[in-house]
Design a protein around this motif. Structure first.
Motif, short mmCIF file in Angstrom:
data_model
loop_
_atom_site.label_atom_id
_atom_site.label_comp_id
_atom_site.label_asym_id
_atom_site.label_seq_id
_atom_site.Cartn_x
_atom_site.Cartn_y
_atom_site.Cartn_z
N SER A 32 0.94 -1.06 0.02
CA SER A 32 -0.02 -0.01 0.05
C SER A 32 0.72 1.20 0.00
O SER A 32 2.06 1.20 0.54
N ALA A 33 0.23 2.14 -0.61
CA ALA A 33 0.81 3.69 -0.32
C ALA A 33 -0.05 4.18 0.79
O ALA A 33 -1.31 4.29 0.61
N VAL A 34 0.37 5.20 1.51
CA VAL A 34 -0.24 5.82 2.52
C VAL A 34 -0.27 7.19 2.08
O VAL A 34 0.92 7.91 2.12
N THR A 35 -1.09 8.17 1.88
CA THR A 35 -1.10 9.31 1.12
C THR A 35 -1.85 10.39 1.97
O THR A 35 -2.90 10.24 2.48
N TRP A 36 -1.36 11.67 2.08
CA TRP A 36 -1.88 12.61 2.79
C TRP A 36 -2.62 13.49 1.53
O TRP A 36 -1.72 13.87 0.65
N PHE A 37 -3.71 14.05 1.80
CA PHE A 37 -4.45 14.91 0.78
C PHE A 37 -4.85 16.31 1.52
O PHE A 37 -5.04 15.86 2.57
N GLN A 107 -7.94 5.55 -3.62
CA GLN A 107 -7.79 5.26 -2.34
C GLN A 107 -9.07 4.25 -1.77
O GLN A 107 -10.20 4.47 -2.24
N ASP A 108 -8.51 3.00 -0.89
CA ASP A 108 -9.62 2.41 -0.29
C ASP A 108 -10.04 2.58 1.06
O ASP A 108 -11.25 2.28 1.34
N TYR A 109 -9.25 3.26 1.68
CA TYR A 109 -9.78 3.86 3.10
C TYR A 109 -9.21 5.29 3.25
O TYR A 109 -8.20 5.56 2.89
N TRP A 110 -10.07 5.79 3.98
CA TRP A 110 -10.00 7.32 4.37
C TRP A 110 -9.92 7.53 5.89
O TRP A 110 -10.79 6.86 6.60
N GLY A 111 -8.96 8.50 6.33
CA GLY A 111 -9.56 9.07 7.60
C GLY A 111 -10.23 9.90 7.77
O GLY A 111 -10.83 10.45 6.75
#
Length: 120
Positions: A32-37, A107-111
């Motif tokens: 996975s990649a963990v990304t900030w938007f 993206q599969d999951y969001w905070g």
């Protein structure tokens, strides 16, 4: 997996904040990649920074290069975004996400988002 974003707040221009994205339920995926938007009212969500969970490769949007640093802590199952030299134009709601690329639709999951407000 559930993602919990935190660390936002109100800061003066030139200040710093450390944003956290903690995963619960399972660890971040190996590939996975963990990304900030980030997103401001009336605008589309935009890419800020991303990190490969397995290899740690990191990439940034041009406007934050040299000011923001993304990192990961495998033991804590958390991704951090250290934001330094903040500018008023960095004001936004910041979201973290786990996915397959840096594109919003991948993206599969969001905070839930954390508000960053930079005063001039």
């Amino acid at each position: 997996v559930q993602l919990q974003a935190s660390g936002g707040g109100l800061v003066q221009a030139g200040g710093s904040l450390r944003l956290s994205c903690a995963a619960s339920g399972r660890t971040f995926g190996r590939y996975s990649a963990v990304t900030w938007f980030r997103q401001t009212p009336g605008k589309e969500r935009e890419f800020v920074a991303t990190i490969s969970w397995s290899g740690g490769s990191a990439y940034y949007r041009d406007s934050v290069k040299g000011r923001f640093t993304i990192s990961r802590d495998s033991a804590e199952n958390t991704v951090y975004l250290q934001t330094n030299a903040l500018k008023p134009e960095d004001t936004a709601v910041y979201y973290c996400a786990e996915g397959r690329s840096t594109v919003v639709r991948d993206q599969d999951y969001w905070g839930q988002g954390t508000q960053v407000t930079v005063s001039s």
